[in-house]
Scaffold this motif. Structure first.
Motif, short mmCIF file in Angstrom:
data_model
loop_
_atom_site.label_atom_id
_atom_site.label_comp_id
_atom_site.label_asym_id
_atom_site.label_seq_id
_atom_site.Cartn_x
_atom_site.Cartn_y
_atom_site.Cartn_z
N THR A 499 0.86 -1.19 0.00
CA THR A 499 0.00 0.00 0.00
C THR A 499 0.89 1.23 0.00
OG1 THR A 499 -1.69 -1.20 1.23
CG2 THR A 499 -1.83 1.21 1.20
N SER A 500 0.68 2.13 -0.93
CA SER A 500 1.48 3.34 -1.00
C SER A 500 1.10 4.30 0.12
CB SER A 500 1.30 4.01 -2.37
OG SER A 500 -0.06 4.36 -2.56
N ASP A 501 2.03 5.17 0.44
CA ASP A 501 1.82 6.13 1.52
C ASP A 501 0.71 7.09 1.12
OD1 ASP A 501 2.19 8.48 3.27
OD2 ASP A 501 3.93 7.36 3.97
N GLY A 505 2.61 9.14 -1.58
CA GLY A 505 2.53 8.11 -2.61
C GLY A 505 3.73 7.20 -2.69
N CYS A 506 4.73 7.31 -1.80
CA CYS A 506 5.90 6.44 -1.88
C CYS A 506 5.54 5.04 -1.40
CB CYS A 506 7.05 7.02 -1.06
SG CYS A 506 6.75 7.05 0.70
N VAL A 507 6.31 4.05 -1.86
CA VAL A 507 6.11 2.66 -1.47
C VAL A 507 7.37 2.17 -0.78
CG1 VAL A 507 4.44 2.14 -3.27
CG2 VAL A 507 6.87 1.87 -3.75
N ARG A 508 7.22 1.15 0.04
CA ARG A 508 8.33 0.61 0.82
C ARG A 508 8.50 -0.87 0.48
NH1 ARG A 508 9.98 3.96 4.98
NH2 ARG A 508 8.62 5.77 5.32
N LEU A 509 9.78 -1.27 0.32
CA LEU A 509 10.12 -2.66 0.00
C LEU A 509 11.50 -2.96 0.55
CD1 LEU A 509 9.47 -5.34 -1.50
CD2 LEU A 509 10.62 -4.37 -3.50
N GLY A 510 11.59 -3.97 1.40
CA GLY A 510 12.88 -4.37 1.93
C GLY A 510 13.57 -3.29 2.74
N GLY A 511 12.82 -2.42 3.40
CA GLY A 511 13.40 -1.34 4.18
C GLY A 511 13.77 -0.12 3.38
N ASN A 512 13.50 -0.10 2.08
CA ASN A 512 13.80 1.04 1.22
C ASN A 512 12.50 1.74 0.81
OD1 ASN A 512 16.56 0.35 1.29
ND2 ASN A 512 16.29 -1.03 -0.44
N ARG A 513 12.63 3.03 0.50
CA ARG A 513 11.51 3.82 0.00
C ARG A 513 11.72 4.11 -1.48
NH1 ARG A 513 10.29 9.16 2.64
NH2 ARG A 513 12.57 9.42 2.47
N TYR A 514 10.61 4.09 -2.23
CA TYR A 514 10.65 4.34 -3.67
C TYR A 514 9.54 5.33 -4.00
CZ TYR A 514 13.35 0.01 -3.54
OH TYR A 514 14.27 -0.95 -3.24
N TRP A 515 9.85 6.21 -4.94
CA TRP A 515 8.87 7.23 -5.32
C TRP A 515 9.17 7.75 -6.69
CZ3 TRP A 515 9.02 12.34 -6.77
CH2 TRP A 515 7.79 13.03 -6.77
N ALA A 558 18.23 6.89 2.59
CA ALA A 558 18.36 7.69 3.81
C ALA A 558 19.77 8.26 3.89
CB ALA A 558 18.06 6.82 5.03
N VAL A 559 19.90 9.49 4.40
CA VAL A 559 21.20 10.17 4.47
C VAL A 559 21.47 10.55 5.92
CG1 VAL A 559 21.01 11.05 2.13
CG2 VAL A 559 20.13 12.40 4.02
N GLY A 560 22.68 10.96 6.19
CA GLY A 560 23.07 11.40 7.53
C GLY A 560 22.38 12.70 7.92
N PHE A 561 22.23 12.85 9.22
CA PHE A 561 21.51 14.03 9.71
C PHE A 561 22.25 15.31 9.35
CE2 PHE A 561 20.14 17.09 12.88
CZ PHE A 561 18.77 16.90 12.88
N ALA A 562 23.57 15.31 9.36
CA ALA A 562 24.37 16.51 9.10
C ALA A 562 24.94 16.54 7.69
CB ALA A 562 25.51 16.62 10.12
N ASP A 563 24.38 15.76 6.80
CA ASP A 563 24.89 15.71 5.42
C ASP A 563 24.30 16.89 4.66
OD1 ASP A 563 25.79 15.12 2.93
OD2 ASP A 563 25.25 13.00 3.00
N THR A 564 25.06 17.98 4.56
CA THR A 564 24.57 19.19 3.89
C THR A 564 24.44 19.00 2.39
OG1 THR A 564 26.84 20.02 3.77
CG2 THR A 564 25.54 20.65 5.70
#
Length: 667
Positions: A499-501, A505-515, A558-564
């Motif tokens: 079910t998409s968000d 509208g993103c979908v999740r598979l194997g811990g990853n998000r796709y959009w 997903a990226v780091g919190f301080a990744d500018t």
């Protein structure tokens, strides 16, 4: 010196070799016996040559035995007439039969025939030089005894000469073969004991002849049968009477009998690159640690080009399945093209309806008229099935043998190697397990090295080229069928329903998000995903539950919190998304909001119809309603105030009691 002008001459080296002495010994004997010689100029001086007729008879016999026949330059004198031999010369049929018998004899018996022929040729040469027949035979016999040849006597020479009398020289060798055949008689074995021995011995359990013989002995003693011969007699008779094929079938089984038949060598050079491929699965003898923490031996499915022998695609998983085979073929089709012919193992994974459904020769699972068309069948591949449990029918089995050594026994797998049989486990068996990612990288590296290794001895490579070189040279010369994007997507796996968000509208598979923008309009809906499990960080294909392709969704990592840098890139992508949405909205909106409001019509006053009947008022009700309270206006603007006031006045007039006329004074 000899008076014959064309007589053969021999030097001391040849005479010494015929006498089996040194050259110095032959020279001393020639000087002692005063042999007549001729001196001829040679390079570096002169050399002595001795005529045959000037040599002693024993030396002549030795020379003729040594050279095997009379030299061509020695004058041939007519042999003396022998009137005692009246044997009829053998006919052509007898000679042909003798040659067939000669071919069937071992080399030791053929060597005896050669010795007899050399002896007869030496006698004929001595007789041609003027030596008496019996003297020539005596000299040859003496020489044969000196050389240690058995069976050489004057009587034997006479029998041998009689065997070849009147026969052409080229056929004498076959007639001089010894006629003895060795022992032919066999000790009789009681029929009951022999049947009992064969029934016990001819079993797939393959008991030893000793144990079978001992059981026969016990039965004979219990039933009072006559004594039986020795064990060797039983073994010789079983080998003599039983055909080898029947013996293998009885004691080793049908597979061993099939291996006893010469294998067929098939020429794969008739194909071209990518015209025909074969696929099979192989389980490595290595313990691998999977992401869920379990330890198991991995399975690899490979696709090999039959022309060059190159491995075109491979995938690794925990079990062999139709999904794994489909992904392996997807790699081949996406990179190289669609093969014309496919040879597959008859396993459940390859015979799956998703892969080969609709093939007319699919002899696994029940074939229904409404079966779905498999991916390979829909692409026009001609599917062939290899013989079950017959590795020779699949050339890829030869590649598995190389990879067993170069992958399973690689230093990176030390301690994880399990051995190829349960009884061949190494001492460090089970001491460690290889991580799945490390094992896949090792397999990829070794497959590349396997294809690039030069000096392959196949007919196509010719002992010089590699599989890569042979494939590339043919691949560039012929057209290749390419798959469409839809066909490649059909070769990907199908996931469970997701079910998409509902927000983005993103979908999740194997811990990853796709959009992607194409699936954003389906937010909150159930969708179906097709993906490659080894490339989850790339993109996936999104389908509606009805099977309609909606688009491709990219992975949002997903990226780091301080990744500018990542934040800046995300903000840029977001601005582009908003800008594109604004442009789409501007293209659809052609009129301002104020224009829309100005074109709306004003309020329309309501017109009430007059009532049909008015209820009268009597008594106190009329007194209470005689002076109605005035109505107050509550409108806002002038137009609405006037409309509302007019309405109130009409209502008051309708509900007011009718005024009665005052009485007239005249009445």
């Amino acid at each position: 010196m000899s008076d014959q002008p064309n007589e053969a001459l021999f030097d001391l080296a040849t005479i010494a070799s015929a006498l089996s002495v040194s050259k110095r010994a032959a020279e001393m004997r020639a000087a002692k016996d005063a042999w007549v010689y001729q001196s001829r100029s040679v390079r570096g001086g002169s050399k002595r040559y001795y005529a045959v007729s000037a040599l002693p008879a024993q030396v002549q016999a030795a020379l003729y035995l040594h050279i095997g026949a009379r030299p061509a330059d020695v004058p041939i004198l007519p042999p003396p007439r022998v009137t005692r031999s009246r044997k009829v010369a053998p006919g052509q049929a007898h000679i042909m039969s003798a040659w067939q018998r000669y071919e069937a004899l071992p080399e030791s018996r053929k060597a005896i025939a050669h010795q007899r022929l050399r002896a007869l040729q030496a006698v004929e040469s001595l007789v041609a030089d003027g030596t008496a027949l019996m003297e020539a035979r005596r000299l040859v016999v003496a020489r044969l005894r000196t050389e240690g040849v058995r069976g050489g006597s004057m009587a034997s020479l006479g029998r041998w000469a009689a065997e070849v009398n009147g026969v052409e020289k080229q056929h004498r060798l076959a007639l001089l073969v010894p006629h003895y055949v060795g022992r032919t008689s066999m000790v009789s074995i009681p029929p009951d004991a022999w049947d009992l021995f064969k029934s016990d011995y001819l079993r797939v359990e393959a008991p030893t002849a000793t144990s079978c013989y001992e059981r026969v002995q016990r039965v004979c003693a219990a039933r009072g049968w006559p004594a039986i011969p020795s064990l060797k007699t039983f073994e010789r008779r079983i080998r003599a009477e039983m055909p080898p094929a029947a013996l293998i079938l009885a004691r080793q089984g049908r597979q061993a009998l099939a291996r006893a038949f010469p294998a067929q060598q098939r020429d794969r050079s008739m194909f071209r690159a990518l015209e025909a491929v074969n696929a099979d699965g192989h389980r490595f003898d290595v313990f691998v640690r999977w992401p869920d923490g379990s330890i198991a031996r991995p399975v690899m499915i490979g696709v090999q080009d039959l022309y060059s022998g190159k491995l075109l695609g491979h995938r690794v998983a925990a079990t062999e399945s139709a999904d794994l085979a489909r992904l392996a073929f997807r790699d081949v089709v996406a990179r190289y093209g669609i093969p014309e012919k496919v040879w597959l193992d008859n396993g459940r994974g390859f015979a799956s309806k998703l892969l080969t459904g609709g093939a007319p020769n699919r002899f696994r699972f029940r074939i229904q008229p409404d079966d779905p068309i498999g991916v390979l069948t829909s692409m026009g591949c001609e599917v062939h099935w290899a013989s079950p449990y017959h590795g020779q029918a699949k050339p890829i089995e030869r590649a598995w043998r190389d990879l067993c050594d170069r992958v399973a026994r690689h230093p990176a797998c030390a301690g994880a190697y399990t051995g190829n049989t349960p009884t061949a486990k190494p001492e460090n068996h089970g001491s460690r397990a290889v991580a799945l990612d490390d094992f896949i990288r090792l397999v990829d590296t070794e497959v590349l090295a396997h294809n690039a290794r030069e000096g392959r001895r196949s007919r196509v490579c010719g002992g010089q080229r590699s599989f890569d070189q042979a494939f590339a040279s043919s691949y560039q010369q012929f057209p290749v069928r390419r798959a469409t994007g839809e066909q490649l997507r059909q070769l990907m796996l199908a996931a469970e329903r997701v079910t998409s968000d509902p927000r983005d509208g993103c979908v999740r598979l194997g811990g990853n998000r796709y959009w992607s923008a194409s699936i954003a309009r389906h937010a909150g809906q159930k969708l179906m995903l097709r993906f490659d499990p080894e490339q989850l960080h790339a993109s996936i294909e999104v389908y509606a539950l009805s099977g309609v392709h909606l688009g491709t969704a990219e992975c949002i990592a997903a990226v780091g919190f301080a990744d500018t840098d990542a934040a800046r890139e995300h903000a840029r992508a977001k601005r582009q998304f908003v800008r594109a949405a604004k442009q789409q909205l501007a293209a659809e909106r052609r009129m301002k909001v104020a224009s829309v409001a100005a074109q709306l019509p004003g309020p329309i006053p309501e017109t009430l119809p007059p009532p049909g009947v008015v209820a009268p008022l009597f008594g106190q009700a009329r007194a209470r309603s005689a002076a109605p309270a005035p109505l107050r206006a509550t409108g806002t603007d002038s137009d609405r105030h006037q409309a509302f006031s007019s309405l109130m006045e009409r209502l008051a007039n309708q509900h007011a009691p009718p005024q009665r006329r005052p009485p007239d004074q005249n009445e």
